[in-house]
Design a protein around this motif. Sequence first.
Motif: not given
Lengths: 570, 394
Positions: B366-394
Amino acid sequence: MAGSGNAHLRSDALLRAQDLVVEFPAAGGRKVYAVSGVSLDLMEGETLGLVGESGCGKSTTGRAILQLPSPTSGSVQVAGQELTELDPDAMREVRPRLQMIYQDPISSLNPRRRVRDIIAEPLFIALENVTRRTAMATWQERIGGLLQTLLERLAIPMRIVGLAASVAFALWILSEAVEERAAEPWLGWTEVPAAIIGFPALAIALAVAAVGLVLGLTWVLLALMLPFSLMSRQFGEVSAPVGIAGVVVTTGASGFMLWRTWSSFGGWAKWVNSGGLGLLTAVLVVWLAASIANPERAGASGVATTLSAMVVLQVFYVAGLDAGVKLIVLVVSIVVDTLLLRWVLRRYRANRNAARERAEPRVREVLEYVGINPDDAMDRRPWEFSGGQAQRLSIARALVSVPQVIICDEPVSSLDVSVQAQILNLLEDLKNLMGLTLVFIAHDLAVVKNVSDRVAVMYLGKLCEVSEPDAMFDEPAHPYTEMLLAAIPQPDPEAELGSGRIDGELPSPMDPPSGCRFRTRCPHAAQRCADEEPEMREIAPGRFVACHTPLIGETAPERVEIASAGRGAS
Amino acid sequence: MTDTSMTGFAGADEQPLLDVADLRTTFHTAVGPLVAVDGVDWSLRPGARLGVVGESGSGKSVMSRSIMRLLPKSRVTSTGSVLFDGIDMMSLGRRELLDMWGPQLAMVFQDPLGSLNPVMKIGKQVGEGLRVHRDLSARAARAAALDLLEEVGIPEPHRRIDEYPHQLSGGMRQRIVIAIALACSPRLLIADEPTTALDVTVQAQILDLLETQRAERDMSLVLITHDLGVVAGRTDEVIVMYAGRIVERAPTATLFGNMRMPYTEALFRSIPKVTDDSHARLEIIGGQPPRMTDLPTGCKFAPRCKYAQELCVAEEPALIEAPAAADSNDGGARRRGTWRDDDLDDDDNDGGAPAGAHLYRCFYPVGTPEAAEAFERNVASGRVSEAGVVIRAS
């Protein structure tokens, strides 16, 4: 704090509880003053948070609103309807509109039933009431309805009487009666078919029962009822010697009556053979009819119990017959009984399945609302779910009858923080979706603040403070509210600990302090607090406090004794 | 917060009171082995306070019972080493354990009514340990019990000593349980969810009591709880557990100031806080804790993690140490009770550098640029909602 008064009540509220008093009898003729004059109201779509320590009467207040049990005094109005004056039937009709969610989700769901039945249960009860109301249209149906009600009412006493009677007679008189009967058979040919079908018709039973027998039975019933009625009726409020004397006198009297009945017939065996048997059978027949009329209520096991009791009775009927005839009668009657049982059970299952099918779409709908996949969950049992999921099921059960008010009694206290957050968000979503009106009872102020539109703080059966949550939490007006706030553990290592400021325990509700009930733990308590009970009053717009020295306003004492620990933002 | 500058992490120069190494507890269930505690390492300095945080089923209670050797023998195996002041707890026999329980290690359980004997007077229960371990006479044990009751804040101890547990309130009962645990002056007290069954006000009282007693007796304390709020002000070091593993371990101030493990962050954010506005949306951890008999292969938290990537699912991250520079304690600068991502960016080292390492188990802390990127990627792929809740398990 901790005073009475109704200054905080509003007009046109959906739910209004006024001057609720709940007292429970305690040992030694004392009383537990659980709730002493609490007034609350709720606007439609509002969430009222009710906070306090355990033992402050918050759960009792929630239950008193639902008439579980009815408050000792006070009034509860929902949409203008007074609940405290309703008779049990009318109250049952109101219940679908008032629901409850309990603290422990696992123990508030029946572990032996499937999720689909648990969730649909309120629907069945609600539907049953609706059909009964509409079925009263014509006078024939009215009589039918009355009869059904009568039979339903009789079901449980009949079951008890039937079971007790069959066991007692079977064990005590069986040999004696059979012996006498074998020596002097008087079973006529008219009674053989009756014996074969397992129970004679009501008419035969009545014909056999002589007037004297009816009288005798009345004696017996009276004798059995008296001690019970005396014991069950407010025995708690009678002092011990009087109660014991009452039991001794009535038990003696009923013993005497039983003895009179016995001697007037010359022994139980004679009584059985001279018509008691018929009467007993009649009782079972009525009960069986009741269970067939409403198999859902009687239950399959109830029907089976009656049938087996009837088989025991058949021993009396066949006792005097020849060995060959006896065998035929027994075999035929077992076959008939089995067929009858099968028929009843099939009817029961068909009814249940039809009801299930009718309820299924609605059950699916609410399960989806609470975030549970109906296909996975419908046929599982509550213990197969985790605590958080089980709490979702409780919420679904509360929602299924489209209630106007839901009382949530510590719904998240036994859950993990992460699950707690899920349930709180769910309640918030459902509230927005369905416009629910909630009473949210909890001891965690952070949780209450999160869900509530209005918060009421309770202490030892009285209200301390009623206000909007944000204002209350920024600047508590009541010393008790401040103490509760200081007690919340903050997830912040630098937050000042409320150490050493939270003193004492809740006094006993059997012997509450005079005047303000909080004065024994209050850092600002003065002589006035002991002499005079503070009334609820508005000290700032929308802020109601029952305290002589509220912490906000000109008269506020310095806020030093209870530091504002934990209230980081203030 | 008497000694915040000290930490529970045993320095190289000091002999730890308790040293747990590679502790692994397995339940042999009908559906296969269930590893409730999987390779846990930590140590505790004398007088230190350790918090253990995790959801139900994370293995925190099983860990404490494994250390105490309280688990049944059949169908449970514990391996690894537990050194208490140099004594290997795992090799001790029943008799030796009886000598350890009380004078060396003691435990306070969650349910006070369940851990007291309902048919035995309180005084006798409190004095029992003293009679066994100190060979005190009944009279002396009673006098000592009276002192203990007074110490743990029981009003009217003379009257209460002859009462039974059911005559007391929940808070009072927990005080009695604490008095029993303290009777033989243990060097380590393990408190397993000591306040979960209690009210907030009573909870504060009990936690204060534990703290004052710990300070007076120079005892070490392990405080097990599911509530981050409970450990925040009252421990030197915190261990966060998930699925039987330590996922983050750090001095308390560091942990709260600079969370690295996404699970800790998620747990922290799901707590409703009084400082938040009413009706504030709580951030939830989507999904369910993993089934312990059927754990995912990679990071155990990955299915519920908003940062999780393919790597997390494929491979389990090791417990690694955070670089010291990034591990600033900026607690003084940030607002109380709130925690924001931008706090991590300002690297002011004014907070007093903590001793003790900050360990975590994550590829995308948490707090590293890598994490921020990973979060962005997850939001883009629809795995995680904007609010940070996992929508579908990977």
